[in-house]
Motif scaffolding. Structure first.
Motif, PDB file in Angstrom:
ATOM      1  N   ALA A 463       0.811  -1.221   0.000  1.00  0.00           N
ATOM      2  CA  ALA A 463       0.000   0.000   0.000  1.00  0.00           C
ATOM      3  C   ALA A 463       0.842   1.267   0.000  1.00  0.00           C
ATOM      4  N   ASP A 464       2.132   1.130   0.270  1.00  0.00           N
ATOM      5  CA  ASP A 464       2.989   2.312   0.337  1.00  0.00           C
ATOM      6  C   ASP A 464       3.106   2.957  -1.044  1.00  0.00           C
ATOM      7  N   PRO A 465       2.979   4.297  -1.151  1.00  0.00           N
ATOM      8  CA  PRO A 465       2.981   4.952  -2.467  1.00  0.00           C
ATOM      9  C   PRO A 465       4.316   4.850  -3.208  1.00  0.00           C
ATOM     10  N   VAL A 466       5.381   4.533  -2.511  1.00  0.00           N
ATOM     11  CA  VAL A 466       6.687   4.362  -3.163  1.00  0.00           C
ATOM     12  C   VAL A 466       7.040   2.885  -3.292  1.00  0.00           C
ATOM     13  N   ILE A 467       6.885   2.144  -2.202  1.00  0.00           N
ATOM     14  CA  ILE A 467       7.289   0.735  -2.208  1.00  0.00           C
ATOM     15  C   ILE A 467       6.351  -0.113  -3.062  1.00  0.00           C
ATOM     16  N   GLY A 468       5.043   0.161  -2.978  1.00  0.00           N
ATOM     17  CA  GLY A 468       4.083  -0.618  -3.756  1.00  0.00           C
ATOM     18  C   GLY A 468       4.382  -0.620  -5.240  1.00  0.00           C
ATOM     19  N   PRO A 469       4.530   0.554  -5.871  1.00  0.00           N
ATOM     20  CA  PRO A 469       4.883   0.574  -7.297  1.00  0.00           C
ATOM     21  C   PRO A 469       6.222  -0.097  -7.588  1.00  0.00           C
ATOM     22  N   ALA A 470       7.182  -0.005  -6.650  1.00  0.00           N
ATOM     23  CA  ALA A 470       8.473  -0.660  -6.851  1.00  0.00           C
ATOM     24  C   ALA A 470       8.315  -2.175  -6.872  1.00  0.00           C
ATOM     25  N   ILE A 471       7.415  -2.698  -6.029  1.00  0.00           N
ATOM     26  CA  ILE A 471       7.143  -4.135  -6.051  1.00  0.00           C
ATOM     27  C   ILE A 471       6.529  -4.544  -7.379  1.00  0.00           C
ATOM     28  N   GLU A 472       5.545  -3.767  -7.842  1.00  0.00           N
ATOM     29  CA  GLU A 472       4.917  -4.091  -9.121  1.00  0.00           C
ATOM     30  C   GLU A 472       5.925  -4.025 -10.269  1.00  0.00           C
ATOM     31  N   GLU A 473       6.810  -3.045 -10.220  1.00  0.00           N
ATOM     32  CA  GLU A 473       7.835  -2.943 -11.257  1.00  0.00           C
ATOM     33  C   GLU A 473       8.791  -4.134 -11.172  1.00  0.00           C
ATOM     34  N   GLY A 474       9.086  -4.569  -9.955  1.00  0.00           N
ATOM     35  CA  GLY A 474       9.929  -5.736  -9.784  1.00  0.00           C
ATOM     36  C   GLY A 474       9.301  -6.986 -10.372  1.00  0.00           C
ATOM     37  N   ILE A 475       8.012  -7.171 -10.140  1.00  0.00           N
ATOM     38  CA  ILE A 475       7.305  -8.310 -10.723  1.00  0.00           C
ATOM     39  C   ILE A 475       7.356  -8.253 -12.241  1.00  0.00           C
ATOM     40  N   ALA A 476       7.168  -7.059 -12.785  1.00  0.00           N
ATOM     41  CA  ALA A 476       7.220  -6.899 -14.241  1.00  0.00           C
ATOM     42  C   ALA A 476       8.609  -7.226 -14.790  1.00  0.00           C
ATOM     43  N   ASN A 477       9.643  -6.940 -14.021  1.00  0.00           N
ATOM     44  CA  ASN A 477      11.006  -7.127 -14.507  1.00  0.00           C
ATOM     45  C   ASN A 477      11.574  -8.507 -14.231  1.00  0.00           C
ATOM     46  N   LEU A 478      10.928  -9.292 -13.379  1.00  0.00           N
ATOM     47  CA  LEU A 478      11.410 -10.650 -13.127  1.00  0.00           C
ATOM     48  C   LEU A 478      11.224 -11.504 -14.373  1.00  0.00           C
ATOM     49  N   ARG A 479      12.301 -12.097 -14.816  1.00  0.00           N
ATOM     50  CA  ARG A 479      12.263 -12.914 -16.030  1.00  0.00           C
ATOM     51  C   ARG A 479      12.052 -14.381 -15.641  1.00  0.00           C
ATOM     52  N   TYR A 480      10.854 -14.648 -15.155  1.00  0.00           N
ATOM     53  CA  TYR A 480      10.464 -15.996 -14.745  1.00  0.00           C
ATOM     54  C   TYR A 480       9.109 -16.325 -15.341  1.00  0.00           C
ATOM     55  N   GLY A 481       8.916 -17.594 -15.655  1.00  0.00           N
ATOM     56  CA  GLY A 481       7.660 -17.995 -16.275  1.00  0.00           C
ATOM     57  C   GLY A 481       6.475 -17.939 -15.351  1.00  0.00           C
ATOM     58  N   SER A 482       6.709 -18.125 -14.049  1.00  0.00           N
ATOM     59  CA  SER A 482       5.645 -18.010 -13.059  1.00  0.00           C
ATOM     60  C   SER A 482       6.173 -17.270 -11.843  1.00  0.00           C
ATOM     61  N   ILE A 483       5.385 -16.331 -11.352  1.00  0.00           N
ATOM     62  CA  ILE A 483       5.764 -15.519 -10.207  1.00  0.00           C
ATOM     63  C   ILE A 483       4.612 -15.541  -9.211  1.00  0.00           C
ATOM     64  N   GLY A 484       4.948 -15.767  -7.949  1.00  0.00           N
ATOM     65  CA  GLY A 484       3.939 -15.724  -6.901  1.00  0.00           C
ATOM     66  C   GLY A 484       4.160 -14.539  -5.997  1.00  0.00           C
ATOM     67  N   LEU A 485       3.153 -13.711  -5.812  1.00  0.00           N
ATOM     68  CA  LEU A 485       3.205 -12.622  -4.844  1.00  0.00           C
ATOM     69  C   LEU A 485       2.427 -13.063  -3.613  1.00  0.00           C
ATOM     70  N   ASN A 486       3.167 -13.299  -2.527  1.00  0.00           N
ATOM     71  CA  ASN A 486       2.609 -13.801  -1.268  1.00  0.00           C
ATOM     72  C   ASN A 486       2.009 -15.193  -1.392  1.00  0.00           C
ATOM     73  N   VAL A 487       2.450 -15.925  -2.397  1.00  0.00           N
ATOM     74  CA  VAL A 487       2.083 -17.332  -2.525  1.00  0.00           C
ATOM     75  C   VAL A 487       3.197 -18.026  -3.294  1.00  0.00           C
ATOM     76  N   TRP A 488       3.554 -19.212  -2.843  1.00  0.00           N
ATOM     77  CA  TRP A 488       4.560 -20.018  -3.543  1.00  0.00           C
ATOM     78  C   TRP A 488       4.178 -20.113  -5.018  1.00  0.00           C
ATOM     79  N   ALA A 489       5.127 -19.822  -5.891  1.00  0.00           N
ATOM     80  CA  ALA A 489       4.839 -19.774  -7.326  1.00  0.00           C
ATOM     81  C   ALA A 489       4.381 -21.109  -7.881  1.00  0.00           C
ATOM     82  N   ALA A 490       4.553 -22.196  -7.137  1.00  0.00           N
ATOM     83  CA  ALA A 490       4.020 -23.492  -7.554  1.00  0.00           C
ATOM     84  C   ALA A 490       2.507 -23.452  -7.710  1.00  0.00           C
ATOM     85  N   ALA A 491       1.848 -22.451  -7.112  1.00  0.00           N
ATOM     86  CA  ALA A 491       0.405 -22.302  -7.289  1.00  0.00           C
ATOM     87  C   ALA A 491       0.039 -22.162  -8.756  1.00  0.00           C
ATOM     88  N   ALA A 492       0.954 -21.647  -9.565  1.00  0.00           N
ATOM     89  CA  ALA A 492       0.687 -21.530 -11.000  1.00  0.00           C
ATOM     90  C   ALA A 492       0.628 -22.894 -11.660  1.00  0.00           C
TER      91      ALA A 492
END
Length: 580
Positions: A463-492
């Motif tokens: 929810a932080d106005p600086v950290i939140g967007p940085a997390i979303e940008e990090g997810i966008a930049n991760l070069r992985y086929g499946s990414i889990g935010l607050n859940v083990w990526a095996a959920a995919a």
């Protein structure tokens, strides 16, 4: 040891191999049936999938019983959920969602994901694919799943980027695919077959892995409708049988789940000659080869104001994502990436150790596990070890504070494929966005593989106005086929409506986690990755959390997935609604 997965040792005691005459007859049947399969109506496909659902649910009890015996799990005990869920349940779910897609193709001319369809600021298109229905909403613990499309796909042309093999202007070729099944999780082979049949419209020959040939008779029962329709055959044997099938003229395409070393042996050949071919990019076969391979999976821990309960929950989350299936998963957590200056880092590390101690020791059923453990211990003799050591034992092993500057460390470059994982702390500026950028860069460029990654972030961080967007940008930049935010990526892997496979772009001479995807029940043609999202603390906790109330309900899931309704499995609903 070069980077990547190990070349797993051969299994000696096996059932009788399929003979070359039997293999030739299987391939002749599949070749003859291939044109009929391409021409099969959507109603025929739907009926076939419904029969698979029914047969798999019926096969489940004996399937799970043999799985538990093979892996040293007590049938009816707290761990048998792994085999109910990771075996027949997911096969039934995969078949059901594909049936629904066949219905959408018949009624609407295209698959219809549940949505929404959105775009990032840079134009990348995101399609919501989980939950697929109200049952997923009820039982999914608040989890959502998105498929991010490759650049160039937008809401206007998304329809044209789905189910290309079903479009009237594209005629699928009648082909036979060889599916080389994995040996660790018993749903992988059947689900890989379903993808070949219902995405590519190829008939398939499935070769069991010698590690889990026990499952062959149960696959034969569960997939009997496909065998009776002459679109599937199941073969047995080791490397020699695999090589015969790889080289067979009737096999037009190959799919493998396993090790990058096996991929290299198939594409370039074994030994010194294969290495020379790989160096020269001179493959020995020229058939399309798709693959889902290994990974040194990272978990990026975003610093935040975690409570003691948060620490305990996420320690169980992290430990559970290692010990599930005794650590024999390509998506198991391998490195926890933390911030050196986070004041709760040591607390989390100690909580992870405490969580490991609550997990029972497991039988190392996958070949070579002891040798691989010893190699990690040779490099890190002071690792934290939980459990017995010696012949027939591979204890849970946590290697903390691995030097992040040692990029060639075995912890970062080699997939352990057992109960070993590590932690590394990045010494960067104290502000969290800087850490996020550094952690994403580390995961992308130091870790081997691109299959799956997990990010853990407190709600206040999101929810932080600086950290939140940085997390979303990090997810966008991760070069992985499946990414889990607050859940083990095996959920995919488990959702099946999502894609599962490496981040696109690997060349055959550096295949890493593979090429192409599986599952993908909405039949996207150009997916880039899947992103799963969940609450920071789900209620009830996921199955892999020690003591999760969902484990008992897992035994009813095959029947429930075949016919999702309250009366079929009331225990599932009771567990899902439990709060605590």
């Amino acid at each position: 040891m070069t980077a990547g997965s190990y070349a797993f040792p051969a299994v000696i005691d096996r059932r009788a191999e399929s003979t070359t005459d039997e293999l030739d007859a299987m391939l002749a049947d599949l070749t003859a049936a291939a044109p009929r399969w391409v021409g099969a109506s959507l109603d025929e496909r739907m009926a076939l999938l419904e029969r698979v659902m029914e047969a798999t649910a019926a096969a489940a009890p004996a399937w799970v019983a043999d799985a538990c015996e093979a892996k040293g799990i007590e049938l009816g005990g707290p761990l048998d959920w792994e085999e109910w869920y990771g075996g027949p349940t997911l096969v039934v779910r995969n078949a059901r969602l594909l049936r629904d897609t066949m219905r959408d193709l018949r009624d609407h001319g295209r698959p219809i994901p549940p949505g929404p369809v959105t775009q990032r600021a840079d134009g990348q298109t995101i399609v919501g694919v989980y939950p697929t229905d109200n049952w997923d909403k009820l039982l999914g613990g608040g989890m959502t799943g998105e498929v991010w499309m490759e650049p160039g796909i937008n809401p206007g042309n998304l329809k044209a980027a789905m189910a290309k093999h079903y479009r009237p202007e594209v005629t699928a070729e009648p082909e036979v695919c060889l599916v080389l099944g994995a040996g660790n999780v018993s749903s992988i082979g059947p689900m890989d077959v379903l993808y070949q049949l219902f995405y590519y419209q190829r008939t398939a020959i499935l070769k069991t892995n010698p590690v889990n040939e026990w499952v062959g008779p149960h696959w034969e029962q569960a997939l009997a409708p496909l065998v009776e329709a002459d679109v599937l055959r199941i073969a047995y044997g080791g490397a020699e049988v695999g090589q015969y099938l790889v080289d067979h003229d009737a096999v037009a395409a190959i799919h493998i789940t396993g090790s990058d070393k096996t991929y290299d042996a198939i594409v370039f050949g074994p030994g010194e000659e294969g290495a020379e071919r790989k160096a020269a990019d001179d493959p020995r076969i020229h058939k399309p080869v798709t693959a889902e391979l290994g990974n040194v999976s990272p978990v990026i821990v975003i610093p935040g104001p975690w409570s003691d309960d948060d620490i305990a929950y996420q320690a169980d989350h992290i430990a559970g994502s290692l010990v599930q299936n005794a650590g024999f998963n390509c998506n198991a957590t391998r490195v926890v990436i933390t911030h050196q200056h986070w004041n709760q880092r040591e607390q989390l590390i100690e909580a992870i150790k405490e969580s490991l101690a609550r997990h029972p020791q497991r039988m190392p059923f996958y070949p070579g596990a002891e040798d691989r453990w010893e190699r990690f211990m040779d490099e890190h003799p002071h690792a934290h070890v939980v459990g017995d050591q010696g012949p027939g034992c591979v204890p849970w092993t946590f290697i903390e504070d691995v030097n992040p500057d040692q990029h060639d460390s075995i912890v970062f470059t080699v997939e352990a494929f057992n109960g070993v994982f590590g932690e590394t702390a990045l010494d960067v500026e104290r502000d969290v966005p800087t850490f996020i950028r550094a952690a994403v860069d580390f995961a992308n460029h130091v870790h081997w593989g691109t299959l799956s990654a997990t990010v853990l972030a407190h709600p206040s961080s999101l929810a932080d106005p600086v950290i939140g967007p940085a997390i979303e940008e990090g997810i966008a930049n991760l070069r992985y086929g499946s990414i889990g935010l607050n859940v083990w990526a095996a959920a995919a892997y488990a959702a099946t409506s999502t894609t599962w496979g490496a981040f696109p772009g690997h060349h055959r001479t550096d295949i890493q986690s593979g090429v192409d995807v599986v599952h993908n029940t909405y039949l996207f043609d150009h997916p880039q990755k899947t992103v799963m999202r969940a609450p920071f603390r789900s209620t009830p906790p996921p199955l892999w959390h020690v003591g999760s109330p969902m484990v008992g309900a897992a035994r009813g899931l095959p029947a429930f997935e075949a016919d999702p309704r309250l009366g079929n499995v009331p225990g599932v609903l009771a567990a899902a609604l439990k709060r605590g």
